[in-house]
Write an enzyme that holds these catalytic residues in place. Structure first.
Site, PDB file in Angstrom:
ATOM      1  N   LEU A 124      54.648  47.428  79.494  1.00 31.90           N
ATOM      2  CA  LEU A 124      54.733  46.869  78.139  1.00 31.90           C
ATOM      3  C   LEU A 124      54.963  47.940  77.080  1.00 31.90           C
ATOM      4  O   LEU A 124      54.536  49.079  77.206  1.00 31.90           O
ATOM      5  CB  LEU A 124      53.449  46.097  77.823  1.00 31.90           C
ATOM      6  CG  LEU A 124      53.130  44.927  78.768  1.00 31.90           C
ATOM      7  CD1 LEU A 124      51.876  44.194  78.281  1.00 31.90           C
ATOM      8  CD2 LEU A 124      54.298  43.961  78.906  1.00 31.90           C
ATOM      9  N   HIS A 157      57.354  43.946  73.554  1.00 35.31           N
ATOM     10  CA  HIS A 157      56.532  42.896  74.164  1.00 35.31           C
ATOM     11  C   HIS A 157      55.363  42.523  73.237  1.00 35.31           C
ATOM     12  O   HIS A 157      55.044  41.354  73.068  1.00 35.31           O
ATOM     13  CB  HIS A 157      55.932  43.375  75.491  1.00 35.31           C
ATOM     14  CG  HIS A 157      56.932  43.708  76.553  1.00 35.31           C
ATOM     15  ND1 HIS A 157      57.135  44.986  77.011  1.00 35.31           N
ATOM     16  CD2 HIS A 157      57.783  42.929  77.254  1.00 35.31           C
ATOM     17  CE1 HIS A 157      58.059  44.981  77.958  1.00 35.31           C
ATOM     18  NE2 HIS A 157      58.472  43.744  78.123  1.00 35.31           N
ATOM     19  N   ARG A 199      62.873  50.013  80.703  1.00 35.87           N
ATOM     20  CA  ARG A 199      63.751  50.948  81.425  1.00 35.87           C
ATOM     21  C   ARG A 199      63.906  52.275  80.679  1.00 35.87           C
ATOM     22  O   ARG A 199      64.325  53.265  81.282  1.00 35.87           O
ATOM     23  CB  ARG A 199      65.137  50.327  81.602  1.00 35.87           C
ATOM     24  CG  ARG A 199      65.154  49.178  82.582  1.00 35.87           C
ATOM     25  CD  ARG A 199      66.584  48.817  82.931  1.00 35.87           C
ATOM     26  NE  ARG A 199      66.622  48.118  84.204  1.00 35.87           N
ATOM     27  CZ  ARG A 199      66.566  46.791  84.342  1.00 35.87           C
ATOM     28  NH1 ARG A 199      66.474  46.039  83.274  1.00 35.87           N
ATOM     29  NH2 ARG A 199      66.603  46.236  85.529  1.00 35.87           N
TER      30      ARG A 199
HETATM   31  P1  AMP Z   1      60.801  41.901  80.270  1.00 38.11           P
HETATM   32  O1  AMP Z   1      59.455  42.443  80.557  1.00 38.11           O
HETATM   33  O2  AMP Z   1      61.851  42.927  80.142  1.00 38.11           O
HETATM   34  O3  AMP Z   1      61.173  40.757  81.179  1.00 38.11           O
HETATM   35  O4  AMP Z   1      60.696  41.251  78.814  1.00 38.11           O
HETATM   36  C1  AMP Z   1      59.742  40.265  78.520  1.00 38.11           C
HETATM   37  C2  AMP Z   1      60.058  39.658  77.176  1.00 38.11           C
HETATM   38  O5  AMP Z   1      60.020  40.671  76.167  1.00 38.11           O
HETATM   39  C3  AMP Z   1      61.478  39.046  77.117  1.00 38.11           C
HETATM   40  O6  AMP Z   1      61.419  37.818  76.398  1.00 38.11           O
HETATM   41  C4  AMP Z   1      62.257  40.093  76.375  1.00 38.11           C
HETATM   42  O7  AMP Z   1      63.379  39.582  75.674  1.00 38.11           O
HETATM   43  C5  AMP Z   1      61.205  40.624  75.399  1.00 38.11           C
HETATM   44  N1  AMP Z   1      61.575  41.971  74.945  1.00 38.11           N
HETATM   45  C6  AMP Z   1      61.918  43.027  75.721  1.00 38.11           C
HETATM   46  N2  AMP Z   1      62.250  44.092  74.946  1.00 38.11           N
HETATM   47  C7  AMP Z   1      62.119  43.674  73.665  1.00 38.11           C
HETATM   48  C8  AMP Z   1      62.319  44.303  72.400  1.00 38.11           C
HETATM   49  N3  AMP Z   1      62.740  45.566  72.298  1.00 38.11           N
HETATM   50  N4  AMP Z   1      62.084  43.597  71.282  1.00 38.11           N
HETATM   51  C9  AMP Z   1      61.656  42.289  71.365  1.00 38.11           C
HETATM   52  N5  AMP Z   1      61.451  41.645  72.517  1.00 38.11           N
HETATM   53  C10 AMP Z   1      61.675  42.319  73.656  1.00 38.11           C
END
Ligand code: AMP
Length: 281
Positions: free
Chosen positions: A33, A37, A189
């Site tokens: 996170l 997130h 990432r």
């Molecule tokens: P992930 O853990 O990459 O699957 O992301 C989980 C949630 O966090 C998804 O709805 C993503 O679109 C959101 N998310 C990831 N990076 C960002 C960011 N930089 N700004 C806002 N939301 C994000």
């Protein structure tokens, strides 16, 4: 903050909250996170009584096995961060718990072009796997509201279509992209980007800004060419720079459209695949 790793435990707890009339906000994540997130958790906390954050690296959405293996898993640090946001519930299940009948059964949903273009074109099966896990998690959590980031623009569009097709009574809330100070969109990432590459990384944001401002008055094909070559000249290996209709994701020929226009980039920076986007109009 309560943490559950079983469906049964989580469901029993949420049933009590629901019976007490509490509104449940859900934020699905794959962990590792960051502030992006946490902005979703903040919004869920503002708008709901109970925030539930799932942390699950879903194997069915990885088309590349080594990407799945390399995906960071940092549950302890994630829990600490979620505590600072006063998150209420963590759901961190095993693969077996999420897919007790195995992972092969997909969903009987049609996304058409929405799932075949952009990320879908270069990551076959990715969105089927993503929709499969989000659907399964929604069955488990049964939230009133679902919070997802604009960062994954196409993912959001597909989940929107899925919720409509399944007629789920859920408010889907799109949350703004949270960026580092230099413009790089926050992503789990990013921690894999080596220091010398990290200096070039804000070029993705500059390309999106350049397309949005279009100071030189370029056409859409010229803007795409400019974006691709700017990335290449900075040492990226771009996968696509596309300028599309904000609803259908079909390519547009002008930067103005009644549905809105969004520019999206996917690119390799060394061994790390990065995506970003910006709403243009
Ligand atoms: P992930 O853990 O990459 O699957 O992301 C989980 C949630 O966090 C998804 O709805 C993503 O679109 C959101 N998310 C990831 N990076 C960002 C960011 N930089 N700004 C806002 N939301 C994000």
């Amino acid at each position: 903050m309560k943490t559950f790793d079983t469906v049964q435990g989580l469901k029993a707890h949420l049933e009590i909250e629901r019976k007490a009339g509490k509104k449940i906000g859900f934020v699905p994540t794959m962990g590792a996170l960051h502030n992006g997130h946490l902005s979703l958790i903040k919004k869920a906390k503002q708008e709901c009584d109970v925030s539930v954050c799932s942390i699950f690296v879903n194997p069915t959405q990885f088309d590349d096995k080594s990407d799945l293996e390399k995906y960071p898993r940092t549950l302890e640090a994630d829990s600490k961060l979620l505590k600072t946001e006063s998150n209420d519930v963590i759901f961190a299940p095993t693969v077996k718990e999420v897919y007790p009948q195995g992972m092969s059964k997909g969903l009987d949903l049609k996304f058409g072009y929405l799932a075949n273009c952009l990320e879908g074109a270069s990551r076959p099966g990715h969105f089927d796997g993503m929709a499969q896990v989000v659907s399964r998690l929604l069955d488990i959590v049964e939230p009133d509201a679902l919070y997802m980031g604009q960062k994954d623009y196409q993912q959001f569009a597909i989940v929107q279509s899925m919720i409509a097709q399944q007629r789920r009574p859920i408010d889907l809330v799109r949350c703004a992209i949270i960026r580092e100070e230099d413009g790089l969109a926050m992503s789990s990432r990013n921690r894999r980007i080596p220091a010398e590459d990290r200096l070039r990384a804000p070029m993705i944001y500059r390309v999106l800004e350049g397309i949005k401002r279009n100071r030189m008055g370029l056409t859409v094909p010229e803007l795409r060419y400019w974006g691709l070559s700017s990335l290449e000249m900075t040492g990226f290996k771009p996968i696509y720079v596309e300028i599309v209709n904000a609803k259908t994701l079909a390519p547009v020929s002008h930067l103005e459209d009644p549905d809105g226009v969004v520019a999206l980039v996917a690119t390799w920076l060394g061994e790390v695949r990065l995506i970003d986007n910006m709403i243009i109009s």
